[in-house]
Design an enzyme around this catalytic site. Structure first.
Site, PDB file in Angstrom:
ATOM      1  N   LYS A  13     -15.264 -31.576 -35.912  1.00  0.00           N
ATOM      2  CA  LYS A  13     -15.672 -31.006 -34.615  1.00  0.00           C
ATOM      3  C   LYS A  13     -16.555 -29.764 -34.815  1.00  0.00           C
ATOM      4  CE  LYS A  13     -11.427 -30.285 -33.101  1.00  0.00           C
ATOM      5  NZ  LYS A  13     -10.660 -30.680 -34.320  1.00  0.00           N
ATOM      6  N   ARG A  88      -5.680 -28.200 -26.431  1.00  0.00           N
ATOM      7  CA  ARG A  88      -4.874 -28.866 -27.457  1.00  0.00           C
ATOM      8  C   ARG A  88      -3.550 -29.356 -26.895  1.00  0.00           C
ATOM      9  NH1 ARG A  88      -7.364 -26.192 -32.238  1.00  0.00           N
ATOM     10  NH2 ARG A  88      -6.554 -27.084 -34.159  1.00  0.00           N
ATOM     11  N   ARG A 127     -11.997 -28.583 -48.265  1.00  0.00           N
ATOM     12  CA  ARG A 127     -12.933 -27.850 -47.397  1.00  0.00           C
ATOM     13  C   ARG A 127     -13.066 -26.390 -47.834  1.00  0.00           C
ATOM     14  NH1 ARG A 127     -12.222 -27.795 -40.909  1.00  0.00           N
ATOM     15  NH2 ARG A 127     -10.326 -26.604 -41.354  1.00  0.00           N
ATOM     16  N   ARG A 155      -9.694 -21.740 -46.274  1.00  0.00           N
ATOM     17  CA  ARG A 155      -8.809 -21.255 -45.206  1.00  0.00           C
ATOM     18  C   ARG A 155      -7.353 -21.322 -45.654  1.00  0.00           C
ATOM     19  NH1 ARG A 155     -10.471 -24.056 -39.552  1.00  0.00           N
ATOM     20  NH2 ARG A 155      -8.207 -24.196 -39.456  1.00  0.00           N
ATOM     21  N   ARG A 166      -0.223 -29.865 -39.472  1.00  0.00           N
ATOM     22  CA  ARG A 166      -1.225 -29.779 -38.401  1.00  0.00           C
ATOM     23  C   ARG A 166      -1.510 -31.173 -37.829  1.00  0.00           C
ATOM     24  NH1 ARG A 166      -5.656 -26.874 -41.709  1.00  0.00           N
ATOM     25  NH2 ARG A 166      -7.011 -27.030 -39.889  1.00  0.00           N
TER      26      ARG A 166
END
Ligand code: AMP
Length: 209
Positions: A13, A88, A127, A155, A166
């Site tokens: 996204k 969310r 990532r 992160r 998650r």
């Protein structure tokens, strides 16, 4: 044009939003980015949000809705917004409808970037992001941002245990929004397991951009 980007964490996204911003001048609002900045600055919101974020849990609705109410009224949103990571939960989706109605702005589409969960686990664990410009890349980029030369970092929540949590949270709390937006005739589903430029071409086509 006001768009919600839906999809699991790691579906792409943020990458798609960055491309839409660059080409179409829409305002990108990422609640995750706002929260990470608040954590970094140790604001009251950041202090409240940190524990939830580190565990891969959702930050409580009231905090997020207050944050978004304030953000969506700022002047840079007038041309249109791309909402990334919000809503969310069903409560947040209803709150968004109210906010947009009060501003007399329509929601034009909810774009679901669809990617298999196992593909996402691999993506998120490798990532890396740029501390300086926010570029989203991967471990293959090395320690230096290919866009601006800034420092690439991982992160805190991009580790396998937190990523799987998650995804569970997404499945439970966020995926019901797919039906919500389908019911509003706003849902558009895009296969996100492809080269980001191909995903982007499809998104632009379905949005008529
Ligand atoms: P993201 O960058 O969108 O993956 O968000 C990172 C983390 O911020 C999430 O795992 C949540 O802890 C928190 N967060 C971001 N957006 C929301 C939201 N709309 N509602 C609740 N928590 C959120």
């Amino acid at each position: 044009m006001n768009i919600v980007l839906l999809g699991a964490p790691g579906a792409g996204k943020g990458t798609q939003a960055a491309m839409l911003v660059e080409e179409c001048g829409l305002c990108h609002i990422s609640t995750g980015d706002i929260l990470r900045q608040a954590v970094k600055n140790q604001t009251e919101l950041g202090i409240k949000a940190k524990g939830f974020m580190d565990a891969g849990e959702l930050v409580p609705d009231d905090l997020i809705i207050d944050l978004m109410k304030e953000r969506i009224q700022q002047p840079d949103t007038a041309k249109g917004v791309i909402l990334d990571g919000f809503p969310r939960t069903a409560t947040q989706a209803v709150a968004l409808d109210t906010m947009l109605a009060e501003l007399d702005r329509p929601l034009n589409a909810a774009v679901l970037v669809d990617v298999d969960f196992e593909v996402i686990v691999g993506r998120l664990c490798s990532r890396r992001m740029c501390k300086q410009c926010g570029y989203i890349g991967s471990v293959a980029d090395g320690p230096v941002c290919p866009k601006c030369g800034g420092e690439m970092y991982q992160r805190d929540d991009d580790n396998e245990t937190t990523v799987r949590n998650r995804l569970n949270v997404y499945e439970k709390s966020t995926s019901p929004l797919i039906d919500y937006y389908r019911g509003c005739n706003l849902l558009v589903k895009i296969d996100g397991d492809r080269d980001p430029r191909d995903v982007y071409t499809d998104i632009k086509e379905v949005l008529g951009l």
